[in-house]
Write an enzyme that holds these catalytic residues in place. Structure first.
Site, PDB file in Angstrom:
ATOM      1  N   GLU A  99      52.080  54.958  38.358  1.00  0.00           N
ATOM      2  CA  GLU A  99      50.614  54.944  38.402  1.00  0.00           C
ATOM      3  C   GLU A  99      50.053  55.276  37.023  1.00  0.00           C
ATOM      4  O   GLU A  99      49.231  54.554  36.478  1.00  0.00           O
ATOM      5  CB  GLU A  99      50.135  55.964  39.440  1.00  0.00           C
ATOM      6  CG  GLU A  99      48.627  56.081  39.549  1.00  0.00           C
ATOM      7  CD  GLU A  99      48.199  57.218  40.465  1.00  0.00           C
ATOM      8  OE1 GLU A  99      47.034  57.217  40.899  1.00  0.00           O
ATOM      9  OE2 GLU A  99      49.021  58.126  40.744  1.00  0.00           O
TER      10      GLU A  99
ATOM     11  N   ASP B 125      41.400  60.411  34.073  1.00  0.00           N
ATOM     12  CA  ASP B 125      40.927  60.749  35.410  1.00  0.00           C
ATOM     13  C   ASP B 125      39.411  60.895  35.451  1.00  0.00           C
ATOM     14  O   ASP B 125      38.797  60.641  36.495  1.00  0.00           O
ATOM     15  CB  ASP B 125      41.556  62.067  35.877  1.00  0.00           C
ATOM     16  CG  ASP B 125      42.906  61.864  36.543  1.00  0.00           C
ATOM     17  OD1 ASP B 125      43.270  60.704  36.815  1.00  0.00           O
ATOM     18  OD2 ASP B 125      43.600  62.871  36.781  1.00  0.00           O
TER      19      ASP B 125
ATOM     20  N   HIS C 102      40.645  12.433  57.594  1.00  0.00           N
ATOM     21  CA  HIS C 102      40.594  12.830  56.192  1.00  0.00           C
ATOM     22  C   HIS C 102      40.581  11.594  55.294  1.00  0.00           C
ATOM     23  O   HIS C 102      39.779  11.482  54.360  1.00  0.00           O
ATOM     24  CB  HIS C 102      41.810  13.697  55.836  1.00  0.00           C
ATOM     25  CG  HIS C 102      41.696  15.134  56.231  1.00  0.00           C
ATOM     26  ND1 HIS C 102      41.682  15.541  57.539  1.00  0.00           N
ATOM     27  CD2 HIS C 102      41.597  16.269  55.482  1.00  0.00           C
ATOM     28  CE1 HIS C 102      41.592  16.858  57.603  1.00  0.00           C
ATOM     29  NE2 HIS C 102      41.542  17.329  56.353  1.00  0.00           N
TER      30      HIS C 102
END
Length: 429
Positions: free
Chosen positions: A327, A361, A420
């Site tokens: 992290e 942070d 289509h």
């Protein structure tokens, strides 16, 4: 902390054991969350009030008791000390500036047959942010979740925050004021996630839910995914420090503590190229732990999942880091920008001895909502782009319809989808 050496024959086995984390969902938690979500979906505000009074030990008589106005947020901001006001504003300004640079822009081009192709970028209409409340209050989480949504152009940012025993945290509410949160409801837990996902008579349904929470919040986010978007289901916090021995040992020791103090299952790992330096950091940790108010948590975290790894050189350390995919990754080395080029997998890379993870942070600028548990191999930090959507643009010219129609017709017939093919052929001369 565990001690590993890359030259040991059982190093890979030891590393895998170190990173192993039981992510199996608790059946009892899942059952409780399923019941709560179903109840809130069916009974709306009434269920929300009932669960809030039960779990938060409040005494709300109506949903109005669980609503905070902009005046309430402003009043909270005015009550907090001036230095905290300034810190919140500084952090919000830096986070906003960084996330402005992440904004995706619409684009288009016209090809040789006159067909316009492109991509249109639009913000989500309404998002919900979950913020822990009470004593476990994180104003930084408010800023990190709300500000990129604000930058993306989201019109409504709905915040939910529990207030155990009626305890409201002024700094959290002030952060909501600074970050431009639209509405605040003092509810938490799985019931708050369900209310955001399904909507109630009072809480509007959102398009996406972001923000951290406990196991019940995580389980609720997993359950409602698909009805709404979510940011991620985050695991325990992680830090990996690669140090070449030039950073003061006390600094590295405290950086490891900074993540270990989150909870007993957080992970802090140091990779060094010198045993003497690893010993120096260990000695610093043994000395500094005496000063830590959360000493018991730090010691449990380091004992459970912490490690010191001796690598032969920084190249090997970077390869180990790529495997761990942490992290937070600190490159506490000389020439960190050069070594950063060798990192392929990390939530955030903190370069140089002065770049402590804790700055990221709170106020450096990049988002602190980051992928954990090795998911940085395939996912990214929360950002402005998480609150924007892409729509493809196609405008076919008459000339282009002839060329594209022929190609589409052939492929559609190949798939036995006649309608289509005919739809394309009708536009051909």
């Amino acid at each position: 902390m565990k001690k590993l050496n890359t030259q040991s024959p059982d190093f890979q086995t030891g590393l895998k054991a170190l990173l192993a984390f039981e992510t199996a969902q608790n059946p009892e938690t899942e059952r409780i969350v399923a019941d709560i979500c179903a109840d809130v979906q069916k009974h709306g505000d009434a269920a929300l009030i009932e669960y809030t009074n039960k779990f938060d030990q409040t005494n709300a008589k109506s949903i109005d008791d669980l609503i905070l106005t902009q005046a309430d947020l402003n009043a909270a901001f005015e009550r907090i000390p001036n230095d905290i006001q300034t810190a919140l504003q500084t952090a919000a300004r830096r986070v906003e500036s960084y996330h402005q640079r992440q904004k995706m822009e619409s684009w288009s081009y016209t090809d040789e047959d006159g067909t316009l192709l492109g991509q249109q970028i639009t913000p989500l209409d309404r998002v919900g942010i979950y913020v822990p409340g009470g004593k476990a209050a994180y104003p930084s989480s408010v800023i990190m979740n709300a500000m990129p949504a604000h930058v993306a152009g989201v019109k409504e940012i709905i915040m939910v925050v529990p207030t155990p025993k009626g305890e409201r945290n002024d700094i959290v509410l002030a952060a909501a004021y600074v970050a431009g949160v639209t509405k605040v409801f003092t509810v938490g837990g799985a019931q708050a996630v369900a209310a955001l996902a399904y909507g109630t008579e009072t809480i509007p349904q959102v398009d996406k839910i972001t923000g951290p929470g406990n196991a019940f919040v995580a389980a609720a986010k997993r359950r409602v995914f698909g009805v709404v978007g979510i940011d991620m289901v985050a695991g325990p916090s992680e830090i990996l420090v690669i140090a070449d021995g030039t950073t003061p040992a006390d600094w590295v020791a405290m950086d490891l503590f900074s993540q270990a103090e989150h909870d007993e299952i957080a992970q802090a790992i140091l990779i060094g190229t010198s045993q003497a330096y690893l010993d120096e950091v260990e000695a610093a940790m043994n000395r500094l732990i005496e000063t830590m108010p959360r000493r018991d948590i730090i010691e449990a975290s380091l004992g459970n999942r912490g490690a010191m790894i001796l690598a032969k050189d920084l190249d090997e350390a970077c390869e180990i880091a790529n495997y761990i995919s942490p992290e937070h990754l600190e490159l506490s080395v000389e020439n960190p920008q050069e070594w950063a080029k060798k990192i392929r997998h990390a939530g955030a890379i903190f370069m140089g001895r002065y770049t402590g993870e804790s700055l990221g942070d709170y106020c450096a600028g990049p988002n602190h909502v980051l992928p954990t548990s090795r998911t940085a191999r395939f996912s990214s930090p929360l950002g402005t782009y998480d609150f924007q959507k892409r729509s493809s643009l196609i405008q076919v010219s008459e000339h282009g319809a002839q060329k594209l129609g022929e190609t589409a017709s052939v492929l559609a017939h190949g798939e036995s989808l006649t309608a289509h093919a005919r739809a394309a052929e009708f536009r051909m001369k």
